[in-house]
Design a protein around this motif. Structure first.
Motif, PDB file in Angstrom:
ATOM      1  N   GLU A  61       1.902  -6.078  -6.405  1.00  8.88           N
ATOM      2  CA  GLU A  61       2.743  -4.897  -6.600  1.00  8.88           C
ATOM      3  C   GLU A  61       2.497  -4.234  -7.962  1.00  8.88           C
ATOM      4  OE1 GLU A  61       6.803  -5.864  -5.780  1.00  8.88           O
ATOM      5  OE2 GLU A  61       6.420  -6.279  -3.659  1.00  8.88           O
ATOM      6  N   TYR A  63       0.911  -1.441  -8.750  1.00 10.55           N
ATOM      7  CA  TYR A  63       0.333  -0.292  -8.076  1.00 10.55           C
ATOM      8  C   TYR A  63      -0.454   0.621  -9.016  1.00 10.55           C
ATOM      9  CZ  TYR A  63       3.576  -1.867  -4.495  1.00 10.55           C
ATOM     10  OH  TYR A  63       4.260  -2.623  -3.589  1.00 10.55           O
ATOM     11  N   HIS A  94       3.061   4.395  -3.942  1.00  9.01           N
ATOM     12  CA  HIS A  94       3.933   3.227  -4.048  1.00  9.01           C
ATOM     13  C   HIS A  94       4.385   2.973  -5.480  1.00  9.01           C
ATOM     14  CE1 HIS A  94       3.640   2.611   0.061  1.00  9.01           C
ATOM     15  NE2 HIS A  94       3.004   1.468   0.141  1.00  9.01           N
ATOM     16  N   SER A  97       8.101   2.883  -6.135  1.00  8.27           N
ATOM     17  CA  SER A  97       8.920   1.682  -5.955  1.00  8.27           C
ATOM     18  C   SER A  97       9.041   0.872  -7.239  1.00  8.27           C
ATOM     19  CB  SER A  97       8.329   0.803  -4.844  1.00  8.27           C
ATOM     20  OG  SER A  97       7.059   0.318  -5.217  1.00  8.27           O
ATOM     21  N   TYR A 133       6.502   2.593   4.895  1.00  6.51           N
ATOM     22  CA  TYR A 133       6.504   2.363   3.447  1.00  6.51           C
ATOM     23  C   TYR A 133       6.291   3.664   2.680  1.00  6.51           C
ATOM     24  CZ  TYR A 133       6.294  -2.692   4.239  1.00  6.51           C
ATOM     25  OH  TYR A 133       6.579  -3.980   4.612  1.00  6.51           O
ATOM     26  N   THR A 134       5.384   4.487   3.198  1.00  4.58           N
ATOM     27  CA  THR A 134       5.099   5.758   2.524  1.00  4.58           C
ATOM     28  C   THR A 134       6.317   6.667   2.566  1.00  4.58           C
ATOM     29  OG1 THR A 134       2.756   5.589   3.124  1.00  4.58           O
ATOM     30  CG2 THR A 134       3.558   7.751   2.468  1.00  4.58           C
ATOM     31  N   SER A 137       8.866   5.565  -0.030  1.00  2.00           N
ATOM     32  CA  SER A 137       8.483   6.001  -1.374  1.00  2.00           C
ATOM     33  C   SER A 137       8.656   7.513  -1.525  1.00  2.00           C
ATOM     34  CB  SER A 137       7.029   5.611  -1.661  1.00  2.00           C
ATOM     35  OG  SER A 137       6.871   4.219  -1.699  1.00  2.00           O
TER      36      SER A 137
END
Length: 252
Positions: A61, A63, A94, A97, A133-134, A137
């Protein structure tokens, strides 16, 4: 008649030699040199190393670092490897996040078009999870940009793809709380907790909402449950002490 007959084989030789030279030149034009082939192999190898590094950063994570690794890989591929660009965009969006606070100001170098392009590439049922997920975000980005209706639309679409996601219900609650829809936010937080009883964020946000609603006893229970999950969480400890103080209880 000549006393020295001419050999046909000798006369033919210059023509055959010319044909051979032309064939060699033609093959040299179409077949890459050994050096070229080696250079291409090395280039593919380096590109693969950068992609693998980006994948590792994504798993951790991290990113921002993943984006840089994919960006280098895409550059080395002379910008022809679409799958690498897709990975780079995924890492880029991402980064939202990584923001601690919901609806916080997005990074200045992050643009709406980054999300739109990635969502365009993620059409189709086979990409539903990645698209979810996109969209999550993207909703955070839109909320931070004060585009609240668009943020809710993004979360609504995400929930249609993954209705049992605790994270999505939590962020929907955050958005509803942000616009003052406290009752809806309460339902969303409780739904998030029902799907994931071990969600520290859901318990903490639920506790904060209970404080806003004047439900101190419920707030205390939420913060105590959060502390069982993370006994050293300073923010939760602070909120619990404040609630107990308002309730006139002794602060441990």
């Amino acid at each position: 008649m000549s006393d020295h007959p001419v050999s046909l084989s000798k006369k033919a030789w210059p023509y055959v030699a010319t044909l051979s030279s032309a064939s060699v030149m033609l093959l040299a034009f179409f077949i890459p040199s050994i050096q070229d082939q080696w250079d291409r192999y090395q280039s593919r190898k380096v590109i693969g190393q950068y992609v693998a590094l980006g994948d590792d950063f994504m798993d951790e994570e991290r990113y921002d670092m993943a984006e840089k690794a994919y960006e280098k890989a895409f550059e080395l591929s002379t910008q022809t490897r679409l799958e690498i660009e897709m990975k780079r965009l995924k890492a880029r969006v991402h980064r939202m996040s990584m923001l601690v606070e919901w609806g916080g100001k997005p990074p200045e170098d992050l643009e709406d078009v980054d999300f739109q392009l990635l969502l365009h590439l993620q059409k189709g049922k086979e990409n539903a999870r990645e698209r979810t997920y996109t969209l999550n975000s993207y909703a955070s980005y839109l909320a931070g940009s004060k585009k609240l209706k668009e943020a809710e639309a993004a979360l609504t679409e995400a929930l249609s793809l993954e209705p049992d996601s605790s994270m999505l219900h939590l962020n929907l609650g955050n958005l509803q709380d942000q616009v003052g829809r406290k009752d809806d936010a309460l339902k969303s937080y409780l739904k998030a907790l029902a799907l994931d009883p071990g969600s520290l964020n859901a318990l903490y946000n639920l506790g904060l909402l209970y404080v806003e609603l004047g439900r101190n006893e419920d707030a205390k229970k939420a913060f105590e449950a959060a502390l069982k999950l993370a006994p050293d969480d300073a923010d939760t400890q602070k909120q619990l002490r404040q609630v107990m103080k308002k309730m006139g209880e002794a602060v441990p």
